[in-house]
Design an enzyme around this catalytic site. Structure first.
Site, short mmCIF file in Angstrom:
data_model
loop_
_atom_site.label_atom_id
_atom_site.label_comp_id
_atom_site.label_asym_id
_atom_site.label_seq_id
_atom_site.Cartn_x
_atom_site.Cartn_y
_atom_site.Cartn_z
N ARG A 184 0.84 -1.20 0.00
CA ARG A 184 0.00 0.00 0.00
C ARG A 184 0.88 1.25 0.00
O ARG A 184 1.91 1.31 0.68
CB ARG A 184 -0.88 0.00 1.26
CG ARG A 184 -1.90 1.15 1.36
CD ARG A 184 -2.86 1.16 0.22
NE ARG A 184 -4.06 1.97 0.51
CZ ARG A 184 -4.86 2.46 -0.42
NH1 ARG A 184 -4.60 2.25 -1.71
NH2 ARG A 184 -5.93 3.16 -0.09
N THR A 230 -8.78 0.24 -10.23
CA THR A 230 -8.06 -0.92 -9.71
C THR A 230 -8.20 -2.14 -10.63
O THR A 230 -8.93 -2.12 -11.62
CB THR A 230 -8.54 -1.21 -8.27
OG1 THR A 230 -8.54 0.00 -7.52
CG2 THR A 230 -7.69 -2.21 -7.56
N THR A 265 -3.57 -1.34 -7.78
CA THR A 265 -4.28 -0.10 -8.09
C THR A 265 -3.34 1.08 -8.27
O THR A 265 -2.23 1.09 -7.74
CB THR A 265 -5.28 0.23 -6.97
OG1 THR A 265 -6.09 1.34 -7.35
CG2 THR A 265 -4.56 0.56 -5.67
N GLU A 271 -5.42 3.84 -7.98
CA GLU A 271 -6.60 4.48 -7.39
C GLU A 271 -7.63 4.80 -8.46
O GLU A 271 -8.29 3.90 -8.94
CB GLU A 271 -6.25 5.71 -6.54
CG GLU A 271 -7.25 5.92 -5.40
CD GLU A 271 -8.32 6.96 -5.66
OE1 GLU A 271 -8.52 7.38 -6.81
OE2 GLU A 271 -8.97 7.35 -4.68
N GLU A 301 -3.43 7.93 -4.73
CA GLU A 301 -3.93 7.23 -3.54
C GLU A 301 -4.17 8.14 -2.34
O GLU A 301 -4.92 7.78 -1.43
CB GLU A 301 -2.97 6.11 -3.14
CG GLU A 301 -2.86 4.99 -4.14
CD GLU A 301 -4.14 4.21 -4.33
OE1 GLU A 301 -5.05 4.34 -3.48
OE2 GLU A 301 -4.24 3.49 -5.33
N SER A 312 -10.16 -0.37 0.24
CA SER A 312 -11.24 -1.35 0.10
C SER A 312 -10.75 -2.65 -0.52
O SER A 312 -11.51 -3.62 -0.62
CB SER A 312 -12.36 -0.77 -0.76
OG SER A 312 -13.04 0.26 -0.08
N GLY A 335 -13.12 0.23 -6.03
CA GLY A 335 -13.20 1.25 -5.00
C GLY A 335 -13.99 0.77 -3.80
O GLY A 335 -13.86 -0.39 -3.36
#
Length: 581
Positions: free
Chosen positions: A111, A394, A412, A414, A431, A461, A483
C-alpha cells in the site's frame, strides 16, 4: 454458520493468529503444526486477469517452470501496459499468498504511504474547505509512495524460482511493438472523468496527426519498455532511487497543489508482511488485515451467516434484501473504525467477535429504513466520523502454479489513470485522495480513523481472498477492483459460489448490488423484474450508473479441476492448462 472447533486449528496450520472467538481455542496440537498432511495434486496451472495479454504473460512464466510469485510480476507489469487506467508500477496493492507445501497463508501490503511531510490539512484549501475532488485527484498532493513493485520483489525473493530479470522482457517487447486498444480502454481515453483531460493523458493517447487513439489502433510505449528493462536489472531501486525517482519527485512537485514527496520518501519505502485474517464461512476465508478491508468482508459474511440467505437463491428478492442490509451495516462499521493500524487502533477483534456481529445482525428488519449507525465494537476507542470518498478503479488477478502455490492480488493506482501524471511510460497514483479529506468532520471533535498523516497508509477497500477447506488445502481464490464497492463485489461472489453452490462464472455474473449509507447502487437492469420489484417493496430502490464496473476474477477447485471465471464487464479471461511437462 461459524464452526468454532475448526477455528481452533487455524492458527498453527496457517501461521495465522486468529482473533479471539467466543469459546474458541487459539492453538492446535504440535503434531498438526509440524507434519501437515500432503496437499492434493494440483489440477494444473491457472491465471485469471483483466486482459488476455496479462493472462498470457503469466502463463508463459508458469510454462517455463516459474512459480506463482514469478508469474505475478509478469502479470502486473503487463497490466500496467495494457490496462494503464487501472494499475501499474506507480501504484500499490495487497497480495495473499498460499504455500502449498506448508499449507500456510501470508498477506502482503504494498500500500502507498503518505510523504513524511504530509499534514492532516493536506487536502484542504486555505479557507479550511476540502479541495474539490476533481482538482485534488489531479494535484501533486494526490500521489503517495508507490509500493506494488517492492511488495512483488519481496514475495519473489521468498517464493520465486526464476530470475527476477527474466520476468519483464515479454512486456517490454509488447510495449515496443504495440498492442491493440480495446473498447474498454477507449472508453476511458474519451471519458469525462478529470484525468481524461490531464495533459499527460491527452499527450500519451494522441497520435502524430493530432487525433486520439481509438479502439483497434496499435498503441506503443517505448518509454515503458526502457524502464522495464532497468527494473529487470536493478529491481525496485529502478523505481524508488535514481533517475526515475527524481522524475517522480519533479512531477509531483508541479502545481496545481504541488506535493511534498521527496527522494527519501521513495528510497525508504518498505513493503509489509502481515498476519492474514481467516474465518470460517462455509469454507475458510482468508483476507488481508487493515488498512485493507478484509475485516469488512468477514464482518459482512458473519452478518449473512445469521440470516437464512444460504437457503434462498439468486432469484429471491429476500436474499438480495438481506445482502443489502448486511452490507449497509458492514460499511457503517468499516468506514468508522478502519484505518492504518500503525497510526490508529483498529478494533479488529471486536468487529469480528460473534456476540458483536449477532447484535449488529439484529438491525436487519423486514424493510430498509434510514442508514444504520456505526456500532461500538469491543475494544474500540472513540474516533471521529469519516469523510472518505473512494472512486472505482483498480484491477485483480489470481494465479496457481504447478506446485499448487497461489496468489490472489488486488492492484491499483486508485482512480482511472491515477493522478493523470506520467513518468517513464507509467501513470502515478492518486492514492492520497483515499484519505478522509476532512481530518475532523464537522460536528465531531475527534479525527477520523482515516485522516492524513505523514507516513500513513490510507484505508483501502482492496480485499483479495484465498479459500481453504477444513484441511487447509487451497480450494479457491477471488477478488475484485471497484473502490468502495470491492467488499460488496467479493461478498456477492462468495455468496454465489459458497452459499448457493453456483459455478464461479455464474457467481461473477450475478448482478452487482452495493448498499452503503442511504444509497442502493447496482445493476438493476440485470435483475429479474420480480427481484427488482421485491426489493422496492422492501424499501430498496436500486439505482444504476454509480460504480458497478467490477472486475471479479477467481476460481474454485471442484472435482479435481479448476472452475474459473473472469468478469465479462472487463476484458479479462480465465485460463487453465495442464501442469507443464
Amino acid at each position: 454458520m461459524m464452526r468454532r472447533p475448526l477455528i481452533a486449528a487455524l492458527g498453527a496450520a496457517l501461521a495465522v493468529q486468529p482473533l479471539p472467538l467466543a469459546s474458541a481455542q487459539t492453538s492446535a496440537p504440535r503434531a498438526e503444526r509440524s507434519r501437515p498432511a500432503a496437499p492434493p495434486a494440483t489440477p494444473g496451472i491457472f491465471v485469471s486477469a483483466a486482459h488476455p495479454l496479462a493472462v498470457e504473460a503469466g502463463l508463459d512464466v508458469l510454462r517455463r517452470g516459474g512459480s506463482a510469485a514469478d508469474a505475478a510480476v509478469a502479470v502486473q507489469v503487463m497490466l500496467g501496459l495494457v490496462e494503464p487506467q487501472s494499475s501499474g508500477v506507480g501504484g500499490g496493492g495487497f497480495l495473499m499468498y498460499y504455500d502449498a507445501a506448508t499449507k500456510r497463508v501470508s498477506a502482503w501490503s504494498g500500500r502507498e504511504r503518505a510523504p513524511k511531510a504530509a499534514t492532516p490539512d493536506m487536502l484542504l484549501q486555505p479557507d479550511g474547505a476540502p479541495i474539490p475532488r476533481r482538482q485534488a485527484m489531479l494535484s501533486g498532493r494526490a500521489t503517495g509512495v508507490p509500493g506494488v513493485m517492492s511488495m512483488l520483489h519481496a514475495v519473489h525473493q521468498r517464493s520465486g524460482t526464476l530470475a527476477w530479470s527474466s520476468l519483464f522482457e515479454s512486456t517490454a517487447r509488447t510495449a515496443e511493438q504495440g498492442f491493440t486498444v480495446t473498447e474498454r480502454l477507449n472508453r476511458h481515453i474519451i471519458g469525462t472523468f478529470p484525468q481524461a483531460s490531464a495533459p499527460d493523458v491527452v499527450a500519451f493517447f494522441t497520435k502524430p496527426d493530432g487525433t486520439k487513439v481509438t479502439t483497434g489502433d496499435t498503441l506503443k510505449n517505448p518509454a515503458y519498455a526502457a524502464f522495464l528493462r532497468r527494473l529487470a536489472r536493478q529491481g525496485p531501486d529502478a523505481l524508488l532511487k535514481g533517475e526515475t525517482a527524481a522524475r517522480i519527485v519533479e512531477k509531483v512537485r508541479q502545481g496545481p497543489y504541488p506535493g511534498v514527496l521527496t527522494l527519501d520518501d521513495l528510497a525508504s519505502y518498505q513493503p509489509q508482511k502481515l498476519t492474514p485474517l481467516c474465518r470460517v464461512h462455509v469454507r475458510i476465508i482468508c483476507a488481508p488485515p487493515p488498512p485493507a478491508s478484509g475485516v469488512g468482508l468477514l464482518h459482512l459474511l458473519g452478518l449473512l451467516d445469521r440470516t437464512d440467505i444460504a437457503q434462498r437463491g439468486p432469484n429471491d428478492p429476500q436474499a438480495w434484501y438481506l445482502f443489502a442490509e448486511a452490507s449497509r451495516i458492514m460499511y457503517a462499521d468499516r468506514d468508522r473504525w478502519v484505518g492504518d493500524p500503525d497510526f490508529t487502533q483498529v478494533p479488529v477483534a471486536g468487529l469480528l467477535h460473534p456476540d458483536y456481529i449477532a447484535a449488529r445482525a439484529k438491525l436487519i428488519g423486514e424493510k430498509a429504513g434510514k442508514e444504520p449507525p456505526s456500532g461500538r465494537p469491543p475494544g474500540s476507542q472513540p474516533v471521529g466520523k469519516d469523510a472518505t470518498r473512494e472512486p472505482a478503479g483498480t484491477s485483480h488477478f489470481v494465479i496457481v502454479d504447478a506446485k499448487g502455490n497461489a496468489i490472489s492480488m488486488t492492484t491499483t493506482i486508485e482512480s482511472y489513470f491515477g493522478s493523470g501524471r506520467m513518468v517513464d511510460g507509467f501513470f502515478l497514483n492518486n492514492e492520497m485522495t483515499d484519505f478522509s479529506f476532512r481530518p475532523i468532520v464537522e460536528g465531531t471533535s475527534r479525527p477520523s480513523a482515516n485522516a492524513v498523516a505523514g507516513g500513513r497508509r490510507p484505508r483501502s477497500s482492496m480485499t483479495p481472498v484465498l479459500i481453504l477447506d477444513r484441511d487447509n488445502n487451497l480450494v479457491g481464490a477471488v477478488g475484485s477492483p471497484g473502490g468502495n464497492a470491492i467488499p460488496a463485489y467479493v461478498a456477492k461472489t462468495l455468496v454465489g459460489v459458497l452459499y448457493w453452490n453456483l459455478p464461479m462464472q455464474a457467481a461473477i455474473d450475478l448482478p452487482n448490488l452495493v448498499a452503503r449509507d442511504a444509497n442502493f447502487n447496482g445493476e438493476v437492469q440485470a435483475m429479474l423484474p420480480p427481484v427488482a420489484e421485491g426489493l422496492r417493496a422492501r424499501g430498496v430502490d436500486v439505482r444504476s450508473g454509480s460504480g458497478e464496473d467490477s472486475g471479479i476474477h477467481g476460481f474454485m477447485i471442484r472435482n479435481g479441476a479448476f472452475d474459473g471465471g473472469a468478469d465479462r464487464r472487463r476484458d479479462g479471461v480465465a485460463v487453465a492448462e495442464p501442469v507443464p511437462k
